[in-house]
Design a protein around this motif. Structure first.
Motif, PDB file in Angstrom:
ATOM      1  N   GLU A 167      21.474  93.831  48.905  1.00  0.00           N
ATOM      2  CA  GLU A 167      20.471  94.879  48.787  1.00  0.00           C
ATOM      3  C   GLU A 167      20.841  95.859  47.685  1.00  0.00           C
ATOM      4  OE1 GLU A 167      17.784  96.296  52.343  1.00  0.00           O
ATOM      5  OE2 GLU A 167      19.870  96.877  52.597  1.00  0.00           O
ATOM      6  N   ILE A 168      19.819  96.463  47.088  1.00  0.00           N
ATOM      7  CA  ILE A 168      19.988  97.534  46.105  1.00  0.00           C
ATOM      8  C   ILE A 168      19.286  98.748  46.679  1.00  0.00           C
ATOM      9  CG2 ILE A 168      19.541  98.317  43.747  1.00  0.00           C
ATOM     10  CD1 ILE A 168      19.179  95.287  43.017  1.00  0.00           C
ATOM     11  N   ALA A 169      19.957  99.895  46.607  1.00  0.00           N
ATOM     12  CA  ALA A 169      19.360 101.128  47.119  1.00  0.00           C
ATOM     13  C   ALA A 169      19.576 102.262  46.127  1.00  0.00           C
ATOM     14  CB  ALA A 169      19.971 101.501  48.468  1.00  0.00           C
ATOM     15  N   VAL A 170      18.586 103.139  46.045  1.00  0.00           N
ATOM     16  CA  VAL A 170      18.697 104.350  45.251  1.00  0.00           C
ATOM     17  C   VAL A 170      18.666 105.523  46.215  1.00  0.00           C
ATOM     18  CG1 VAL A 170      16.196 104.448  44.772  1.00  0.00           C
ATOM     19  CG2 VAL A 170      17.790 105.702  43.307  1.00  0.00           C
ATOM     20  N   LEU A 171      19.518 106.497  45.966  1.00  0.00           N
ATOM     21  CA  LEU A 171      19.644 107.678  46.810  1.00  0.00           C
ATOM     22  C   LEU A 171      19.454 108.929  45.974  1.00  0.00           C
ATOM     23  CD1 LEU A 171      22.116 108.449  49.557  1.00  0.00           C
ATOM     24  CD2 LEU A 171      22.208 109.911  47.538  1.00  0.00           C
ATOM     25  N   SER A 172      18.766 109.895  46.551  1.00  0.00           N
ATOM     26  CA  SER A 172      18.618 111.190  45.905  1.00  0.00           C
ATOM     27  C   SER A 172      18.553 112.276  46.960  1.00  0.00           C
ATOM     28  CB  SER A 172      17.344 111.212  45.050  1.00  0.00           C
ATOM     29  OG  SER A 172      17.254 112.438  44.345  1.00  0.00           O
ATOM     30  N   VAL A 173      18.958 113.472  46.579  1.00  0.00           N
ATOM     31  CA  VAL A 173      18.817 114.630  47.459  1.00  0.00           C
ATOM     32  C   VAL A 173      17.382 115.120  47.280  1.00  0.00           C
ATOM     33  CG1 VAL A 173      19.651 116.933  48.051  1.00  0.00           C
ATOM     34  CG2 VAL A 173      21.271 115.186  47.276  1.00  0.00           C
ATOM     35  N   ASN A 174      16.489 114.419  47.906  1.00  0.00           N
ATOM     36  CA  ASN A 174      15.060 114.722  47.981  1.00  0.00           C
ATOM     37  C   ASN A 174      14.633 114.395  49.404  1.00  0.00           C
ATOM     38  OD1 ASN A 174      14.959 113.565  44.770  1.00  0.00           O
ATOM     39  ND2 ASN A 174      13.792 115.400  45.206  1.00  0.00           N
ATOM     40  N   ASP A 175      13.463 114.842  49.783  1.00  0.00           N
ATOM     41  CA  ASP A 175      12.982 114.465  51.111  1.00  0.00           C
ATOM     42  C   ASP A 175      12.401 113.054  51.060  1.00  0.00           C
ATOM     43  OD1 ASP A 175       9.933 114.560  50.847  1.00  0.00           O
ATOM     44  OD2 ASP A 175      10.457 116.585  50.182  1.00  0.00           O
ATOM     45  N   GLY A 176      12.227 112.470  52.233  1.00  0.00           N
ATOM     46  CA  GLY A 176      11.760 111.101  52.330  1.00  0.00           C
ATOM     47  C   GLY A 176      10.368 110.884  51.763  1.00  0.00           C
ATOM     48  N   PHE A 177       9.527 111.903  51.809  1.00  0.00           N
ATOM     49  CA  PHE A 177       8.174 111.777  51.282  1.00  0.00           C
ATOM     50  C   PHE A 177       8.193 111.684  49.757  1.00  0.00           C
ATOM     51  CE2 PHE A 177       7.813 113.974  55.368  1.00  0.00           C
ATOM     52  CZ  PHE A 177       7.022 113.048  56.041  1.00  0.00           C
ATOM     53  N   VAL A 178       9.067 112.447  49.127  1.00  0.00           N
ATOM     54  CA  VAL A 178       9.215 112.368  47.670  1.00  0.00           C
ATOM     55  C   VAL A 178       9.764 110.996  47.284  1.00  0.00           C
ATOM     56  CG1 VAL A 178      10.508 113.269  45.684  1.00  0.00           C
ATOM     57  CG2 VAL A 178       9.442 114.850  47.294  1.00  0.00           C
ATOM     58  N   MET A 179      10.748 110.515  48.025  1.00  0.00           N
ATOM     59  CA  MET A 179      11.309 109.199  47.715  1.00  0.00           C
ATOM     60  C   MET A 179      10.267 108.099  47.902  1.00  0.00           C
ATOM     61  SD  MET A 179      14.294 109.756  46.533  1.00  0.00           S
ATOM     62  CE  MET A 179      15.213 108.214  46.589  1.00  0.00           C
ATOM     63  N   ASP A 180       9.433 108.240  48.902  1.00  0.00           N
ATOM     64  CA  ASP A 180       8.358 107.274  49.124  1.00  0.00           C
ATOM     65  C   ASP A 180       7.359 107.305  47.964  1.00  0.00           C
ATOM     66  OD1 ASP A 180       6.845 105.326  50.618  1.00  0.00           O
ATOM     67  OD2 ASP A 180       5.496 106.948  51.234  1.00  0.00           O
ATOM     68  N   ALA A 181       6.986 108.487  47.533  1.00  0.00           N
ATOM     69  CA  ALA A 181       6.063 108.617  46.397  1.00  0.00           C
ATOM     70  C   ALA A 181       6.685 108.032  45.137  1.00  0.00           C
ATOM     71  CB  ALA A 181       5.693 110.081  46.191  1.00  0.00           C
ATOM     72  N   TRP A 182       7.981 108.234  44.952  1.00  0.00           N
ATOM     73  CA  TRP A 182       8.665 107.702  43.775  1.00  0.00           C
ATOM     74  C   TRP A 182       8.705 106.180  43.831  1.00  0.00           C
ATOM     75  CZ3 TRP A 182      14.521 107.870  42.446  1.00  0.00           C
ATOM     76  CH2 TRP A 182      14.693 107.705  41.057  1.00  0.00           C
ATOM     77  N   ALA A 183       8.960 105.627  45.008  1.00  0.00           N
ATOM     78  CA  ALA A 183       8.975 104.167  45.158  1.00  0.00           C
ATOM     79  C   ALA A 183       7.629 103.582  44.749  1.00  0.00           C
ATOM     80  CB  ALA A 183       9.308 103.788  46.606  1.00  0.00           C
ATOM     81  N   LYS A 184       6.561 104.208  45.195  1.00  0.00           N
ATOM     82  CA  LYS A 184       5.213 103.714  44.883  1.00  0.00           C
ATOM     83  C   LYS A 184       4.869 103.927  43.410  1.00  0.00           C
ATOM     84  CE  LYS A 184       3.656 104.381  49.619  1.00  0.00           C
ATOM     85  NZ  LYS A 184       3.017 105.318  50.551  1.00  0.00           N
ATOM     86  N   ALA A 185       5.167 105.087  42.868  1.00  0.00           N
ATOM     87  CA  ALA A 185       4.825 105.394  41.475  1.00  0.00           C
ATOM     88  C   ALA A 185       5.592 104.527  40.484  1.00  0.00           C
ATOM     89  CB  ALA A 185       5.087 106.880  41.188  1.00  0.00           C
ATOM     90  N   SER A 186       6.793 104.117  40.853  1.00  0.00           N
ATOM     91  CA  SER A 186       7.634 103.327  39.952  1.00  0.00           C
ATOM     92  C   SER A 186       7.452 101.828  40.145  1.00  0.00           C
ATOM     93  CB  SER A 186       9.103 103.681  40.184  1.00  0.00           C
ATOM     94  OG  SER A 186       9.504 103.266  41.490  1.00  0.00           O
ATOM     95  N   ASN A 187       6.597 101.447  41.082  1.00  0.00           N
ATOM     96  CA  ASN A 187       6.437 100.035  41.464  1.00  0.00           C
ATOM     97  C   ASN A 187       7.733  99.444  42.006  1.00  0.00           C
ATOM     98  OD1 ASN A 187       3.659  99.785  40.815  1.00  0.00           O
ATOM     99  ND2 ASN A 187       4.227  99.718  38.647  1.00  0.00           N
ATOM    100  N   GLY A 188       8.563 100.304  42.595  1.00  0.00           N
ATOM    101  CA  GLY A 188       9.816  99.845  43.170  1.00  0.00           C
ATOM    102  C   GLY A 188       9.749  99.605  44.667  1.00  0.00           C
ATOM    103  N   ALA A 189       8.647 100.002  45.294  1.00  0.00           N
ATOM    104  CA  ALA A 189       8.511  99.818  46.741  1.00  0.00           C
ATOM    105  C   ALA A 189       8.607  98.333  47.090  1.00  0.00           C
ATOM    106  CB  ALA A 189       7.180 100.389  47.220  1.00  0.00           C
ATOM    107  N   GLY A 190       9.448  98.024  48.067  1.00  0.00           N
ATOM    108  CA  GLY A 190       9.642  96.643  48.493  1.00  0.00           C
ATOM    109  C   GLY A 190      10.617  95.860  47.637  1.00  0.00           C
ATOM    110  N   LYS A 191      11.057  96.454  46.524  1.00  0.00           N
ATOM    111  CA  LYS A 191      12.002  95.773  45.643  1.00  0.00           C
ATOM    112  C   LYS A 191      13.422  96.289  45.850  1.00  0.00           C
ATOM    113  CE  LYS A 191       8.395  94.972  42.267  1.00  0.00           C
ATOM    114  NZ  LYS A 191       7.795  95.455  41.037  1.00  0.00           N
ATOM    115  N   ILE A 192      13.549  97.607  45.940  1.00  0.00           N
ATOM    116  CA  ILE A 192      14.818  98.233  46.279  1.00  0.00           C
ATOM    117  C   ILE A 192      14.526  99.296  47.330  1.00  0.00           C
ATOM    118  CG2 ILE A 192      15.839  97.771  44.015  1.00  0.00           C
ATOM    119  CD1 ILE A 192      15.504 100.676  43.304  1.00  0.00           C
ATOM    120  N   ARG A 193      15.570  99.749  48.008  1.00  0.00           N
ATOM    121  CA  ARG A 193      15.389 100.765  49.042  1.00  0.00           C
ATOM    122  C   ARG A 193      15.516 102.148  48.424  1.00  0.00           C
ATOM    123  NH1 ARG A 193      18.379  98.922  54.530  1.00  0.00           N
ATOM    124  NH2 ARG A 193      17.114 100.620  55.360  1.00  0.00           N
TER     125      ARG A 193
END
Length: 161
Positions: A71-97
């Motif tokens: 697995e590949i995961a990216v971590l940031s000191v952001n809330d989960g909603f921001v990370m979810d929006a980033w996953a979707k905006a970057s087309n990374g959702a479902g590809k990395i955590r």
């Protein structure tokens, strides 16, 4: 104390958006019994993170996974909603955590916190990447400058795998 290769990661809880809503994910669940590439960024959607660091991992995802990574995961000191929006905006959702260290507890516990209040970001994570095998750090790459991706990018991880 800053984490080093050979150290076991602390057991803490992070947040992750799923189809069922915002879920807690423990570091034990994330790393136990697996080989994981984790990279951390100072902030989702920030220029270097969004335009340079994350894209390298998305573009090289298959190459990294083919080298025995579960697995590949990216971590940031952001809330989960921001990370979810980033996953979707970057087309990374479902590809990395995309995991949120919402209160910086994990980041502080491993000594990777930095104060970017002067840049209006507050406490954030240093930019780094690591290879973790069954909860133990086997390789760690920390950037000296948070605005650069010199040794924590996908190319460096591929060489270390």
């Amino acid at each position: 104390m800053t984490i080093s290769a050979g150290d076991k990661l602390p057991e803490l809880t992070l947040k992750e958006a799923t189809a069922d809503g915002m879920n807690e994910v423990t570091t034990k669940d994330l790393f136990s019994g697996k080989k994981v590439v984790l990279f951390a960024v100072p902030g989702a959607f920030t220029p270097t993170c969004h335009l340079n660091h994350l894209p390298g991992y998305l573009e090289n995802r298959d190459t990294i996974l083919a080298k025995g990574v579960d697995e590949i995961a990216v971590l940031s000191v952001n809330d989960g909603f921001v990370m979810d929006a980033w996953a979707k905006a970057s087309n990374g959702a479902g590809k990395i955590r995309f995991v949120a260290d919402w209160d910086a507890a994990f980041t502080k516990a491993i000594g990777m916190d930095m104060d970017l209040s002067a840049g209006t970001l507050g406490v954030r994570s240093k930019r780094y990447s690591m290879i973790v095998e069954d909860g133990v750090v086997t390789s760690l790459n920390v950037e000296d400058n948070p605005g650069q991706v010199a040794n924590s990018g996908a190319a460096a991880i591929i060489e270390q795998l």
